[in-house]
Design a protein around this motif. Sequence first.
Motif, PDB file in Angstrom:
ATOM      1  N   GLU A 661       0.829  -1.207   0.000  1.00 15.87           N
ATOM      2  CA  GLU A 661       0.000   0.000   0.000  1.00 15.87           C
ATOM      3  C   GLU A 661       0.862   1.256   0.000  1.00 15.87           C
ATOM      4  O   GLU A 661       0.497   2.280  -0.569  1.00 15.87           O
ATOM      5  N   ARG A 662       2.012   1.176   0.661  1.00 15.53           N
ATOM      6  CA  ARG A 662       2.925   2.325   0.669  1.00 15.53           C
ATOM      7  C   ARG A 662       3.647   2.485  -0.667  1.00 15.53           C
ATOM      8  O   ARG A 662       4.149   3.555  -0.994  1.00 15.53           O
ATOM      9  N   LEU A 663       3.723   1.384  -1.435  1.00 17.52           N
ATOM     10  CA  LEU A 663       4.496   1.398  -2.678  1.00 17.52           C
ATOM     11  C   LEU A 663       3.680   1.783  -3.903  1.00 17.52           C
ATOM     12  O   LEU A 663       4.223   2.227  -4.906  1.00 17.52           O
ATOM     13  N   ILE A 664       2.387   1.558  -3.842  1.00 16.23           N
ATOM     14  CA  ILE A 664       1.552   1.698  -5.037  1.00 16.23           C
ATOM     15  C   ILE A 664       1.547   3.125  -5.577  1.00 16.23           C
ATOM     16  O   ILE A 664       1.515   3.346  -6.793  1.00 16.23           O
ATOM     17  N   ASP A 665       1.616   4.099  -4.702  1.00 12.26           N
ATOM     18  CA  ASP A 665       1.500   5.497  -5.104  1.00 12.26           C
ATOM     19  C   ASP A 665       2.567   5.858  -6.137  1.00 12.26           C
ATOM     20  O   ASP A 665       3.769   5.698  -5.893  1.00 12.26           O
ATOM     21  N   GLY A 666       2.125   6.303  -7.307  1.00 10.21           N
ATOM     22  CA  GLY A 666       3.038   6.752  -8.353  1.00 10.21           C
ATOM     23  C   GLY A 666       3.583   5.652  -9.232  1.00 10.21           C
ATOM     24  O   GLY A 666       4.414   5.920 -10.094  1.00 10.21           O
ATOM     25  N   ARG A 667       3.142   4.433  -9.034  1.00 11.16           N
ATOM     26  CA  ARG A 667       3.639   3.315  -9.835  1.00 11.16           C
ATOM     27  C   ARG A 667       2.481   2.609 -10.527  1.00 11.16           C
ATOM     28  O   ARG A 667       1.378   2.545 -10.004  1.00 11.16           O
ATOM     29  N   THR A 668       2.787   2.058 -11.677  1.00 11.40           N
ATOM     30  CA  THR A 668       1.830   1.183 -12.352  1.00 11.40           C
ATOM     31  C   THR A 668       2.058  -0.229 -11.814  1.00 11.40           C
ATOM     32  O   THR A 668       3.178  -0.740 -11.855  1.00 11.40           O
ATOM     33  N   VAL A 669       1.010  -0.861 -11.302  1.00  9.49           N
ATOM     34  CA  VAL A 669       1.159  -2.149 -10.633  1.00  9.49           C
ATOM     35  C   VAL A 669       0.289  -3.197 -11.323  1.00  9.49           C
ATOM     36  O   VAL A 669      -0.903  -2.964 -11.573  1.00  9.49           O
ATOM     37  N   PHE A 670       0.898  -4.336 -11.631  1.00 11.75           N
ATOM     38  CA  PHE A 670       0.173  -5.509 -12.109  1.00 11.75           C
ATOM     39  C   PHE A 670       0.333  -6.587 -11.036  1.00 11.75           C
ATOM     40  O   PHE A 670       1.459  -6.992 -10.719  1.00 11.75           O
ATOM     41  N   ALA A 671      -0.776  -7.041 -10.481  1.00 11.83           N
ATOM     42  CA  ALA A 671      -0.720  -7.993  -9.370  1.00 11.83           C
ATOM     43  C   ALA A 671      -1.567  -9.215  -9.663  1.00 11.83           C
ATOM     44  O   ALA A 671      -2.712  -9.107 -10.112  1.00 11.83           O
ATOM     45  N   ILE A 672      -0.977 -10.383  -9.402  1.00 12.84           N
ATOM     46  CA  ILE A 672      -1.713 -11.651  -9.450  1.00 12.84           C
ATOM     47  C   ILE A 672      -1.734 -12.193  -8.035  1.00 12.84           C
ATOM     48  O   ILE A 672      -0.698 -12.222  -7.359  1.00 12.84           O
ATOM     49  N   ALA A 673      -2.882 -12.620  -7.558  1.00 15.30           N
ATOM     50  CA  ALA A 673      -2.982 -13.167  -6.204  1.00 15.30           C
ATOM     51  C   ALA A 673      -4.011 -14.280  -6.179  1.00 15.30           C
ATOM     52  O   ALA A 673      -5.086 -14.160  -6.769  1.00 15.30           O
ATOM     53  N   HIS A 674      -3.672 -15.370  -5.488  1.00  9.57           N
ATOM     54  CA  HIS A 674      -4.637 -16.457  -5.376  1.00  9.57           C
ATOM     55  C   HIS A 674      -5.672 -16.148  -4.306  1.00  9.57           C
ATOM     56  O   HIS A 674      -6.778 -16.687  -4.319  1.00  9.57           O
ATOM     57  N   ARG A 675      -5.305 -15.262  -3.343  1.00  9.98           N
ATOM     58  CA  ARG A 675      -6.289 -14.800  -2.357  1.00  9.98           C
ATOM     59  C   ARG A 675      -6.907 -13.517  -2.893  1.00  9.98           C
ATOM     60  O   ARG A 675      -6.298 -12.455  -2.870  1.00  9.98           O
ATOM     61  N   LEU A 676      -8.116 -13.621  -3.376  1.00  9.64           N
ATOM     62  CA  LEU A 676      -8.744 -12.505  -4.081  1.00  9.64           C
ATOM     63  C   LEU A 676      -8.955 -11.304  -3.176  1.00  9.64           C
ATOM     64  O   LEU A 676      -9.038 -10.164  -3.660  1.00  9.64           O
ATOM     65  N   SER A 677      -9.030 -11.531  -1.872  1.00 16.69           N
ATOM     66  CA  SER A 677      -9.248 -10.418  -0.945  1.00 16.69           C
ATOM     67  C   SER A 677      -8.098  -9.421  -0.985  1.00 16.69           C
ATOM     68  O   SER A 677      -8.281  -8.237  -0.667  1.00 16.69           O
ATOM     69  N   THR A 678      -6.901  -9.889  -1.366  1.00 17.72           N
ATOM     70  CA  THR A 678      -5.743  -8.991  -1.399  1.00 17.72           C
ATOM     71  C   THR A 678      -5.804  -8.009  -2.562  1.00 17.72           C
ATOM     72  O   THR A 678      -5.013  -7.075  -2.610  1.00 17.72           O
ATOM     73  N   LEU A 679      -6.731  -8.215  -3.501  1.00 19.39           N
ATOM     74  CA  LEU A 679      -6.825  -7.343  -4.674  1.00 19.39           C
ATOM     75  C   LEU A 679      -7.999  -6.369  -4.588  1.00 19.39           C
ATOM     76  O   LEU A 679      -8.331  -5.717  -5.580  1.00 19.39           O
ATOM     77  N   ARG A 680      -8.606  -6.261  -3.427  1.00 18.45           N
ATOM     78  CA  ARG A 680      -9.786  -5.390  -3.312  1.00 18.45           C
ATOM     79  C   ARG A 680      -9.464  -3.937  -3.603  1.00 18.45           C
ATOM     80  O   ARG A 680     -10.311  -3.189  -4.088  1.00 18.45           O
ATOM     81  N   ASN A 681      -8.244  -3.541  -3.275  1.00 19.15           N
ATOM     82  CA  ASN A 681      -7.880  -2.131  -3.454  1.00 19.15           C
ATOM     83  C   ASN A 681      -7.378  -1.818  -4.863  1.00 19.15           C
ATOM     84  O   ASN A 681      -6.967  -0.686  -5.125  1.00 19.15           O
TER      85      ASN A 681
END
Length: 731
Positions: A661-681
């Motif tokens: 969460e501290r890193l996302i600001d100002g970056r383009t992020v592509f995330a894959i996660a098997h726990r879908l709850s981690t991608l809510r944001n």
Amino acid sequence: MADLLEEPIPLSESELTRFETEADLRHDGAIGASRLLVTDSRAYRYETTPLGEDLVASYDLSNLTNPRLEDLVDANSLVVDYKGTTVELIRTTSRRSLQVAGAEKRLKALIEGKEMPEIEDNIRICPRCSRPLPEHSDVCEGCVNKGKTLLRLFRYAKPYKGRLLWGTILTLGGTLLELAPPKLTQWLVDDVLVHRHTSLLGPLVLALIVMRLIVMGVQMARGRNVAFLGMKITVGIRGTLFEKLQSLSLNFYDKRNVGSIMSRMTNDTGALYDVLVDGIPVLLNQACMLIGIPAALLIMNWHIAVWALVPVPFVLLAVRWFRRKMMRVWSRFWHNWSRLGGTLNGILQGTRVVKAFHGEKREVSRFDRRISELARTGYVAESAWSSFFPIVVFTMSVSTFVVWWIGGRSVLDGGMSIGQLTAFIAYVAMLQQPLMMLQRIIDWSSRALTAAERVFEVMDTPVEIENSVDAVAMPKIDGAVKFTDVHFGYDKAREVLHGIDLDVKAGEMIGLVGHSGAGKSTMINLLMRFYDPTQGKIELDGVDLRKVNIEDFRRQVGVVLQESYLFPGSIKDNISYGRPEATLEEVIGAAKAANAHDFIVTFPDGYDSYVGERGQRLSGGERQRIAIARAILHNPKILVLDEATASVDTETERMIQEALERLIDGRTVFAIAHRLSTLRNADRLVVIDDGKIAEVGTHEELLAMEDGIYKKLVDMQQEVNKLRANFIAAE
């Protein structure tokens, strides 16, 4: 699976042929020519028998659906659904799988009423031996010119021309010196023993001793020189090979196991060193002897020399035949050696799994089979040499018998002195050595040239991912990414992504979700430019990724893969891998951002702690946080997280999520996660299904779709979580 459902209907003259494909297996799996002919209305399967070509099946095209490829044991087949059952249209060995893959794509287009694609699926055959040519190459491995391979080896000796010249002088000089002792022996016999010139005994014996000492010195100097050249050339080859391996794309490694590549780097280049140090110098020396000895014989007495040299052409012809045989044998030997290396590497890397499933005996049995295959091939080579060597010895001994007979009669008739006969026999005996050594040199050269071909095969592999001629320098990127009609398959026979279209704004977080094997990691691989799309394009800030300078791109992309790999070394070295010049303060800052600092300082050596092979001294969560710290220190503009929290517990996942969460600001992020709850944001979630984008939206938007794939995945995961909670409560 049904193969032959009904009596085939013959081909009608009114039908229009759309395409045909040849194969090399019959429907029962036996080797035999077969053919698939598809017209505008039917599909026909033919098979060749000793009596000719027979029509074995035909199917109405309108009743065919879902054409697909199926993998068999070292074979592939094209199957379709026909009237409620599955039928096989054609079967082939893996060498012709590309053609069958092309037939599948054409048939699918016909069934769907689309235009058939133009596919390059022709098998390129060597015109000399009819073997399939390697991909990206017109050189047949079975017919490669060994002389050219040898000359290519010598290109690595160009920087050492002075050493080569010195070695040549030593070789020629040594040959002349080695021809002197028989002549000195002739003078000893004729002048000292026969004519009683006793004053010459001491000087001639001393000359023999001095000559032998000089020959010994020349041999020592020649040996040290070739050892130096062999070392330098091998280092050059190994360095070039490793540099080439670093430049090759992941597609190269996908098709080869680690053991095979390591075998080429170690065993094959080691064989080159052996031949450069032991083989080629001996070959040159013995070749000079093969020229010098007959010349000396002809000068002494050409009448007897002609008879003495009669067996030589037969020996050379036998050598040529034996060389060809040994090249095939050693080719099989190195292939088996490579397979053994691959098997051993797989077993050692999977030791935990082997022990966990009590597979020690199975692996021992499998390793025994591999090592027995290697031993059998080596036995064939050594037994062939053991059989051939005595034949050569006997053939050359015939020359000695001839010289004794003809030369003895000449001495009795007064046409030749005893000393000359002694020298003649000595030269004939010396002639046996280079001819016999020639056979052993064939053994060396067969191994080395086969090994050299394997090394050069890697060096000649084209680099698929490299800077284009018109590469665009992008030292600073914004991070906007756009996929346009992207298609991709790891091999030509299998397409994984089918027309991906996705526009990502700079600074946006994209969550990729979907079933396992849907194509999520493949999209990441293309984004990282580990591979290039087979169709379509990916743009970075409006520039085709294939035209972006690779160094600029990689400096601004960070990645945490599903399997976080740590190099043997300290924690600090692993975190600063992307920025070796980073200070300790910067490393600590990255570790704190990844919530890794607290556990690192608990180790006795702190940031200097050794992580072990593949980071085995650390837990999965600790390895993952160090990998994230490595990506943070890299300070990327685009951050890729491929299942970054897959191997951690809930508490560690929470800590990583805080860091992200501290890193996302100002970056383009592509995330894959098997726990879908981690991608809510995530700003958007992209649902991948069977290589296509099925749904796009926020977490709430996708949950609102009653029959949506994402909602089903969430519901399924919630059920699993409930079962897990009930199980824990029951304990």
